[in-house]
Design a protein around this motif. Structure first.
Motif, PDB file in Angstrom:
ATOM      1  N   PHE A 105     -27.178   0.725 -38.738  1.00  0.00           N
ATOM      2  CA  PHE A 105     -28.282  -0.040 -38.176  1.00  0.00           C
ATOM      3  C   PHE A 105     -29.658   0.579 -38.453  1.00  0.00           C
ATOM      4  O   PHE A 105     -30.650   0.179 -37.841  1.00  0.00           O
ATOM      5  CB  PHE A 105     -28.072  -0.214 -36.665  1.00  0.00           C
ATOM      6  CG  PHE A 105     -26.763  -0.878 -36.329  1.00  0.00           C
ATOM      7  CD1 PHE A 105     -26.468  -2.143 -36.810  1.00  0.00           C
ATOM      8  CD2 PHE A 105     -25.807  -0.229 -35.563  1.00  0.00           C
ATOM      9  CE1 PHE A 105     -25.262  -2.762 -36.518  1.00  0.00           C
ATOM     10  CE2 PHE A 105     -24.590  -0.838 -35.271  1.00  0.00           C
ATOM     11  CZ  PHE A 105     -24.321  -2.104 -35.754  1.00  0.00           C
ATOM     12  N   GLY A 106     -29.687   1.532 -39.375  1.00  0.00           N
ATOM     13  CA  GLY A 106     -30.964   2.126 -39.736  1.00  0.00           C
ATOM     14  C   GLY A 106     -31.593   2.935 -38.619  1.00  0.00           C
ATOM     15  O   GLY A 106     -32.822   2.965 -38.475  1.00  0.00           O
ATOM     16  N   LYS A 107     -30.764   3.598 -37.821  1.00  0.00           N
ATOM     17  CA  LYS A 107     -31.243   4.385 -36.680  1.00  0.00           C
ATOM     18  C   LYS A 107     -30.786   5.840 -36.805  1.00  0.00           C
ATOM     19  O   LYS A 107     -30.388   6.477 -35.829  1.00  0.00           O
ATOM     20  CB  LYS A 107     -30.718   3.781 -35.367  1.00  0.00           C
ATOM     21  CG  LYS A 107     -31.038   2.306 -35.177  1.00  0.00           C
ATOM     22  CD  LYS A 107     -32.511   2.063 -34.960  1.00  0.00           C
ATOM     23  CE  LYS A 107     -32.800   0.592 -34.689  1.00  0.00           C
ATOM     24  NZ  LYS A 107     -34.239   0.328 -34.486  1.00  0.00           N
ATOM     25  N   GLU A 108     -30.839   6.369 -38.020  1.00  0.00           N
ATOM     26  CA  GLU A 108     -30.317   7.724 -38.281  1.00  0.00           C
ATOM     27  C   GLU A 108     -31.004   8.794 -37.436  1.00  0.00           C
ATOM     28  O   GLU A 108     -30.348   9.705 -36.915  1.00  0.00           O
ATOM     29  CB  GLU A 108     -30.472   8.087 -39.759  1.00  0.00           C
ATOM     30  CG  GLU A 108     -29.559   7.303 -40.699  1.00  0.00           C
ATOM     31  CD  GLU A 108     -30.195   6.035 -41.230  1.00  0.00           C
ATOM     32  OE1 GLU A 108     -31.229   5.607 -40.648  1.00  0.00           O
ATOM     33  OE2 GLU A 108     -29.687   5.473 -42.216  1.00  0.00           O
ATOM     34  N   GLU A 109     -32.309   8.678 -37.272  1.00  0.00           N
ATOM     35  CA  GLU A 109     -33.056   9.698 -36.525  1.00  0.00           C
ATOM     36  C   GLU A 109     -32.654   9.718 -35.053  1.00  0.00           C
ATOM     37  O   GLU A 109     -32.450  10.785 -34.459  1.00  0.00           O
ATOM     38  CB  GLU A 109     -34.569   9.433 -36.658  1.00  0.00           C
ATOM     39  CG  GLU A 109     -35.424  10.607 -36.220  1.00  0.00           C
ATOM     40  CD  GLU A 109     -36.887  10.399 -36.557  1.00  0.00           C
ATOM     41  OE1 GLU A 109     -37.726  10.757 -35.703  1.00  0.00           O
ATOM     42  OE2 GLU A 109     -37.192   9.903 -37.664  1.00  0.00           O
ATOM     43  N   LYS A 110     -32.523   8.528 -34.461  1.00  0.00           N
ATOM     44  CA  LYS A 110     -32.100   8.435 -33.062  1.00  0.00           C
ATOM     45  C   LYS A 110     -30.678   8.970 -32.899  1.00  0.00           C
ATOM     46  O   LYS A 110     -30.359   9.663 -31.924  1.00  0.00           O
ATOM     47  CB  LYS A 110     -32.163   6.983 -32.582  1.00  0.00           C
ATOM     48  CG  LYS A 110     -33.545   6.519 -32.147  1.00  0.00           C
ATOM     49  CD  LYS A 110     -33.868   7.073 -30.774  1.00  0.00           C
ATOM     50  CE  LYS A 110     -35.178   6.502 -30.237  1.00  0.00           C
ATOM     51  NZ  LYS A 110     -35.071   5.102 -29.844  1.00  0.00           N
ATOM     52  N   ALA A 111     -29.804   8.650 -33.848  1.00  0.00           N
ATOM     53  CA  ALA A 111     -28.415   9.114 -33.780  1.00  0.00           C
ATOM     54  C   ALA A 111     -28.360  10.640 -33.827  1.00  0.00           C
ATOM     55  O   ALA A 111     -27.612  11.270 -33.063  1.00  0.00           O
ATOM     56  CB  ALA A 111     -27.607   8.517 -34.925  1.00  0.00           C
ATOM     57  N   GLN A 112     -29.142  11.236 -34.704  1.00  0.00           N
ATOM     58  CA  GLN A 112     -29.177  12.693 -34.794  1.00  0.00           C
ATOM     59  C   GLN A 112     -29.717  13.312 -33.512  1.00  0.00           C
ATOM     60  O   GLN A 112     -29.225  14.355 -33.051  1.00  0.00           O
ATOM     61  CB  GLN A 112     -30.024  13.126 -35.990  1.00  0.00           C
ATOM     62  CG  GLN A 112     -30.120  14.626 -36.196  1.00  0.00           C
ATOM     63  CD  GLN A 112     -28.777  15.269 -36.509  1.00  0.00           C
ATOM     64  OE1 GLN A 112     -27.773  14.578 -36.729  1.00  0.00           O
ATOM     65  NE2 GLN A 112     -28.750  16.590 -36.511  1.00  0.00           N
ATOM     66  N   PHE A 113     -30.717  12.677 -32.916  1.00  0.00           N
ATOM     67  CA  PHE A 113     -31.275  13.159 -31.651  1.00  0.00           C
ATOM     68  C   PHE A 113     -30.190  13.227 -30.576  1.00  0.00           C
ATOM     69  O   PHE A 113     -30.050  14.239 -29.876  1.00  0.00           O
ATOM     70  CB  PHE A 113     -32.410  12.243 -31.191  1.00  0.00           C
ATOM     71  CG  PHE A 113     -32.860  12.486 -29.772  1.00  0.00           C
ATOM     72  CD1 PHE A 113     -33.709  13.537 -29.469  1.00  0.00           C
ATOM     73  CD2 PHE A 113     -32.415  11.666 -28.746  1.00  0.00           C
ATOM     74  CE1 PHE A 113     -34.110  13.770 -28.153  1.00  0.00           C
ATOM     75  CE2 PHE A 113     -32.806  11.886 -27.429  1.00  0.00           C
ATOM     76  CZ  PHE A 113     -33.666  12.944 -27.133  1.00  0.00           C
ATOM     77  N   PHE A 114     -29.412  12.156 -30.450  1.00  0.00           N
ATOM     78  CA  PHE A 114     -28.380  12.128 -29.412  1.00  0.00           C
ATOM     79  C   PHE A 114     -27.223  13.072 -29.740  1.00  0.00           C
ATOM     80  O   PHE A 114     -26.592  13.618 -28.829  1.00  0.00           O
ATOM     81  CB  PHE A 114     -27.885  10.701 -29.180  1.00  0.00           C
ATOM     82  CG  PHE A 114     -28.798   9.906 -28.294  1.00  0.00           C
ATOM     83  CD1 PHE A 114     -28.802  10.119 -26.924  1.00  0.00           C
ATOM     84  CD2 PHE A 114     -29.658   8.960 -28.825  1.00  0.00           C
ATOM     85  CE1 PHE A 114     -29.645   9.404 -26.090  1.00  0.00           C
ATOM     86  CE2 PHE A 114     -30.522   8.239 -28.011  1.00  0.00           C
ATOM     87  CZ  PHE A 114     -30.516   8.462 -26.632  1.00  0.00           C
ATOM     88  N   ASN A 115     -26.939  13.270 -31.005  1.00  0.00           N
ATOM     89  CA  ASN A 115     -25.915  14.253 -31.366  1.00  0.00           C
ATOM     90  C   ASN A 115     -26.341  15.659 -30.955  1.00  0.00           C
ATOM     91  O   ASN A 115     -25.540  16.433 -30.415  1.00  0.00           O
ATOM     92  CB  ASN A 115     -25.615  14.203 -32.867  1.00  0.00           C
ATOM     93  CG  ASN A 115     -24.493  13.241 -33.204  1.00  0.00           C
ATOM     94  OD1 ASN A 115     -23.572  13.046 -32.414  1.00  0.00           O
ATOM     95  ND2 ASN A 115     -24.555  12.619 -34.370  1.00  0.00           N
ATOM     96  N   LEU A 116     -27.593  15.988 -31.174  1.00  0.00           N
ATOM     97  CA  LEU A 116     -28.090  17.307 -30.765  1.00  0.00           C
ATOM     98  C   LEU A 116     -28.069  17.444 -29.243  1.00  0.00           C
ATOM     99  O   LEU A 116     -27.683  18.491 -28.716  1.00  0.00           O
ATOM    100  CB  LEU A 116     -29.510  17.517 -31.299  1.00  0.00           C
ATOM    101  CG  LEU A 116     -29.641  17.690 -32.812  1.00  0.00           C
ATOM    102  CD1 LEU A 116     -31.109  17.722 -33.232  1.00  0.00           C
ATOM    103  CD2 LEU A 116     -28.933  18.964 -33.279  1.00  0.00           C
ATOM    104  N   LYS A 117     -28.463  16.383 -28.540  1.00  0.00           N
ATOM    105  CA  LYS A 117     -28.453  16.416 -27.074  1.00  0.00           C
ATOM    106  C   LYS A 117     -27.037  16.541 -26.524  1.00  0.00           C
ATOM    107  O   LYS A 117     -26.827  17.157 -25.484  1.00  0.00           O
ATOM    108  CB  LYS A 117     -29.113  15.149 -26.521  1.00  0.00           C
ATOM    109  CG  LYS A 117     -30.600  15.029 -26.801  1.00  0.00           C
ATOM    110  CD  LYS A 117     -31.407  16.103 -26.114  1.00  0.00           C
ATOM    111  CE  LYS A 117     -31.485  15.906 -24.619  1.00  0.00           C
ATOM    112  NZ  LYS A 117     -32.365  16.900 -23.969  1.00  0.00           N
TER     113      LYS A 117
END
Length: 240
Positions: free
Chosen positions: A106-118
Motif C-alpha cells: 500500500f505504499g506505506k513502507e516508512e510507517k511500517a518500519q516505524f511500527f516494526n521498530l516500536k
C-alpha cells in the motif's frame, strides 16, 4: 483501492499505516479499533461467519484474511472472485514481515518500519527477572489455555515467562487441577471476558497461584497493536 479486512488486528493495522475509510470498505463486527474510523465502515459479518454476498456487493480489489481467524471454506469461496491475502502470524518475526508486506503493498513502507521498530522497543527490557511459569486462560466452560505453537505463547516468552502448557498444541482444554504447577495464572479479557469473580472461583482450587486478569489484545492482537503495548508490558512486569 477498495479493501475488505476479515481480521480485527489487521483492520487496526491498515489505519495505523495511514489508509482511510474510502480505501477500507468492509470489516468484521469484531474490528473495533480505531473506533472513530471503523464505525464508518460496512460490517460484513464475524470473522468465522462472513456474509459472502455482502462482501461481493462491496466489489473489493483486495481482501485480507488470516489462516486461524477465518474459515478456510469461506476464504476459498472469496478467492474465486477476488484477490485474497491469507496471513499466518505465529511469531514476532512473522509480524515483522506482515507489516513489511502491507507497507510495500500500500505504499506505506516508512510507517511500517516505524511500527516494526516500536514493536521491538515494546519488548526491550520487559522480561521478568525470574522466569515464572504462566498458565494463560482464554475460555471458561470448558477451561481452555494456549499451547506452545500460538502467538500468545510467543508473546509470553518474549516477556520472559514460561508457558506452562508449552508442550501442547493450539488451545487445549484443561482442568483447574492442571494449573497447580503454575506460578501465575493469567485470565484473558478476551475472547472469554474473565472478571474478578472468576479469580475467586479459580483461587478456591489454585490457592498458591497469583491470578491476574490481563489485556487479551496485548497478547493476541498482532500487526501494529503490540507496538503500542510497551507501557502495558512494563507495568505488568513491574507488578509481578
Amino acid at each position: 483501492m477498495r479493501i475488505v479486512s476479515l481480521v480485527p488486528s489487521i483492520t487496526e493495522t491498515l489505519f495505523d499505516l495511514g489508509l482511510m475509510t474510502d480505501e477500507i470498505v468492509g470489516r468484521t463486527k469484531f474490528c473495533i479499533h480505531p473506533k472513530d474510523y471503523v464505525d464508518k465502515i460496512e460490517i460484513i459479518g464475524g470473522t468465522k461467519n462472513l456474509n459472502i454476498d455482502k462482501i461481493k456487493s462491496l466489489k473489493p480489489d483486495f481482501i485480507i484474511a488470516n489462516k486461524e481467524e477465518n474459515i478456510r471454506e469461506q476464504v476459498e469461496e472469496l478467492m474465486k472472485d477476488f484477490k485474497v491475502l491469507v496471513t499466518n502470524i505465529e511469531t514476532l518475526e512473522d509480524n515483522y514481515y506482515l507489516l513489511k508486506q502491507l507497507g510495500h503493498l500500500f505504499g506505506k513502507e516508512e510507517k511500517a518500519q516505524f511500527f516494526n521498530l516500536k514493536t521491538y522497543e515494546a519488548f526491550d527490557n520487559q522480561k521478568s527477572e525470574k522466569r515464572l511459569k504462566v498458565a494463560y486462560l482464554i475460555w471458561k466452560n470448558p477451561y481452555m489455555t494456549v499451547g506452545g505453537d500460538t502467538f500468545i505463547s510467543r508473546i509470553l516468552e518474549e516477556l520472559g515467562f514460561e508457558n506452562l502448557f508449552n508442550n501442547q498444541k493450539r488451545y487445549p482444554e484443561i482442568q483447574l487441577e492442571d494449573l497447580k504447577e503454575a506460578d501465575l495464572i493469567f485470565l484473558s479479557s478476551e475472547p472469554f471476558p474473565f472478571k474478578e469473580k472468576h479469580i475467586e472461583e479459580i483461587q478456591e482450587v489454585c490457592k498458591n497461584q497469583k491470578i491476574k486478569i490481563v489485556d487479551g489484545e496485548a497478547f493476541s492482537w498482532y500487526g501494529t497493536h503490540i507496538a503500542k503495548c510497551g507501557e502495558y508490558y512494563r507495568v505488568l512486569s513491574e507488578d509481578l
